[in-house]
Scaffold this active site. Structure first.
Site, PDB file in Angstrom:
ATOM      1  N   ASP A 259       8.086  13.975   1.423  1.00 23.78           N
ATOM      2  CA  ASP A 259       9.482  13.656   1.727  1.00 23.78           C
ATOM      3  C   ASP A 259      10.392  13.889   0.525  1.00 23.78           C
ATOM      4  OD1 ASP A 259       8.347  11.560   0.341  1.00 23.78           O
ATOM      5  OD2 ASP A 259       9.403  10.000   1.434  1.00 23.78           O
ATOM      6  N   ASP A 289      -0.588  10.782   3.289  1.00 22.11           N
ATOM      7  CA  ASP A 289      -0.386   9.463   3.896  1.00 22.11           C
ATOM      8  C   ASP A 289       0.106   9.544   5.334  1.00 22.11           C
ATOM      9  OD1 ASP A 289      -1.094   8.426   1.469  1.00 22.11           O
ATOM     10  OD2 ASP A 289       0.928   7.823   0.882  1.00 22.11           O
ATOM     11  N   GLY A 333      -2.254   5.287   0.857  1.00 22.75           N
ATOM     12  CA  GLY A 333      -1.287   4.706   1.777  1.00 22.75           C
ATOM     13  C   GLY A 333      -0.306   3.856   1.010  1.00 22.75           C
ATOM     14  N   ILE A 446     -10.795  12.565  -2.175  1.00 17.20           N
ATOM     15  CA  ILE A 446     -10.235  12.936  -0.869  1.00 17.20           C
ATOM     16  C   ILE A 446      -9.115  13.958  -1.033  1.00 17.20           C
ATOM     17  CG2 ILE A 446      -8.900  12.040   1.084  1.00 17.20           C
ATOM     18  CD1 ILE A 446     -10.473   9.438   0.840  1.00 17.20           C
TER      19      ILE A 446
END
Length: 564
Positions: A259, A289, A333, A446
């Site tokens: 974003d 996320d 997250g 990850i």
């Protein structure tokens, strides 16, 4: 003929909104190989009329329909088209909005052998994608976005295209796949030869050399994690970036990032438009996320959930192999707990999942400690999954820390996993309970792996949709909305953040799967429901009398699209 509504800033000396009407950028597909006459566009000033704000409240309708909070200077770049039965097209920017005399050219795909068997290889000019697909019989049609795909006419000739690609922000599975498909798509579909990579994020526009890229040079990069272009946070000097775009003759800019990166892309587009440059800006949203607004999911998310399973499996093995064993896994997250929620639902070995959207507490009746004690007595082991942004308010009460930001403007978070590990140890010690706890943080493992099969397919489609849009003259963010790829205005993906709705059935499924307490008070539930209600109000009809009547009929409309 459809019309586009462009809403510039309100002038101080003249009340009202400026509205410009122009021909649609696309047209229905003619017989193949048939020449199409190109109508001469009217000058922008010749098509402007003035109307009262009260008689045309569609900007207010958009805000109410989609819970969008726009800054005043964004009104310059909002394009709306209203139709019957509450239809609102939230359209994207196009080159002809500020360069109305641009010529068009036949799309090279009409002669491409790979597309020769496709029944309709050009997207219909009127195709749009609804923001919400679950409606009732009397629901208004609501907000729509322009459907992505190849257009019959393009605004760039292949030999004149000079494109660049940049990756920004944190790593994510699939970055190299998107880069590869942008290079190969431009070359193989549109015969573009000049494609360059910008190294090390936004600052690479003015501090690094442009890296020439060809299909051969990117042939196998999708098999590797990370990004071959490098990345960084911050370093966004809009004027210097556009100066370099202008000096180097770049006319298509492909920006891959989250974003914050998309906000940067929006500012770059604004500066390009102010200078009147023939440059298309295509944003490809990236966030592991999955918190980008509007779109179904961001690329790399499926891979992240799949890899998170390995960490949860390891935690389960460790926990079940010890008396009163606890496996604690911290997943990504920062503001949204989608990875933690989906990994928990997929695993079925998790006993408790903690996310930023759902507050929790440690002590007392119904608290986390009480649940841990009960679960260990029942099963002799347990697995806890916590998102990195969960419990930050609790940590702040026990560990004083100054508010610090990273280069992208994100608040630096304290390690909730490490903090929770110590808190659980202290509680068990106070209760004289023997306990073994293993803390696993797989974050960087990850982020750094290559994307899996489903994400590779998704990355390919995103890249191709971005290319088709840029060639057709659009500047926007591209993403999948309810299974269909669409061009989404920059302001829609940067004005809000996608979060787990704790009032939806998906979160209820998780609570049912783990049997954990919800930790929520009635006040928390009421506040969440009110936030959802405000975010999902139906569009407001045009006209003040209709607005009053609509408000009386729908004092507290609930969402018709409660979950993804």
């Amino acid at each position: 003929m459809a019309s586009h509504i462009i809403l510039p800033k309100e002038e101080e000396e003249e009340e009202g909104l400026g509205v410009a009407v122009e021909a649609d950028h696309d047209s229905p597909e003619p017989p193949r190989y048939q020449a199409e006459p190109v109508p001469k566009a009217l000058p922008f000033s010749a098509t402007c009329v003035r109307i009262s704000r009260d008689s045309y409240p569609n900007l207010r309708a958009l805000r109410n329909a989609s819970a969008v909070s726009l800054r005043d200077d964004d009104a310059d770049f909002v394009k709306l088209e209203e139709g019957d039965y509450g239809y609102v097209l939230d359209d994207v920017q196009h080159l002809t909005d500020y360069l109305p005399e641009l010529p068009t050219f036949p799309n090279p795909l009409q002669d491409h052998p790979a597309y020769s068997t496709v029944k309709q290889y050009f997207v219909n000019a009127d195709d749009t994608v609804p923001e919400k697909v679950v409606v009732q019989k009397n629901s208004p049609r609501g907000v729509h976005f322009r459907r992505a795909g190849p257009r019959q006419r393009v605004y760039f000739e292949p030999e004149d295209v000079k494109a660049c690609i940049v990756t920004c922000g944190g790593l994510c599975p699939g970055l190299n796949t998107v880069i590869r498909e942008l290079v190969c798509g431009l070359s193989h579909m549109y015969n573009v030869n000049d494609v360059f990579g910008i190294q090390n994020g936004y600052k690479g526009f003015y501090s690094s050399n442009y890296l020439p890229m060809t299909p051969k040079s990117v042939n196998d990069i999708h098999k590797r994690g990370g990004t071959v272009l490098g990345t960084s946070r911050g370093g966004h000097d809009t004027r210097k970036i556009v100066d370099n775009i202008q000096d180097r003759g770049i006319n298509q800019v492909y920006i891959i990032g989250g974003d914050g990166t998309q906000k940067g892309a929006y500012e770059i587009f604004k500066e390009i438009r102010r200078r009147g440059l023939k440059v298309a800006v295509a944003g490809i949203p990236k966030t592991i996320d999955n918190d980008i607004a509007v779109i179904d999911k961001s690329f790399g998310f499926d891979t992240a959930v799949e890899e998170a399973q390995r960490a949860i499996d390891a935690a389960h093995v460790e926990a079940s192999s010890a008396e009163n064993g606890i496996g604690l896994v911290k997943l990504m997250g920062r503001y949204s707990g989608f990875i933690a929620m989906c990994a928990t639902l997929a695993s079925r070995d998790v006993d408790c999942c903690l996310i930023p959207e759902s507050p929790f507490y440690l002590e007392g009746e119904g608290g986390l400690f009480e649940y841990i004690e009960r679960r260990l007595k029942e099963n002799n082991h347990m697995v806890i999954v916590v998102a990195e942004g969960a419990g930050q308010d609790l940590i702040a009460k026990s560990i004083p820390a100054a508010d610090q930001l990273d280069a992208s403007g994100n608040k630096l978070l304290l390690d909730v996993g490490l903090w929770l590990t110590h808190k659980i140890k202290d509680y068990c010690k106070s209760k004289k309970m023997e306990m073994t706890i293993k803390y696993i943080d797989p974050t960087y493992m990850i982020r750094a792996i290559p994307s899996n099969a489903s994400d590779n397919v998704y990355c390919t489609l995103l890249a191709h949709s971005a290319i088709h849009g840029a060639m057709a003259g659009y500047s926007s963010t591209v993403g999948m909305v309810h299974g269909r790829h669409a061009y989404i205005p920059f302001h829609r993906v940067t004005s809000t953040r996608n979060k787990v709705k704790i009032t939806d059935r998906m979160w209820a499924r998780l609570l049912s799967s783990t049997n954990q307490p919800s930790f929520l008070t009635q006040k928390d539930i009421d506040e969440a429901r009110e936030a959802d209600r405000l975010a999902n109000r139906p569009p407001v009809p045009a006209g003040t009398s209709e607005l009053r009547e609509h408000t009386e009929k729908h004092p507290a409309s609930e969402s018709a699209n409660g979950e993804k």
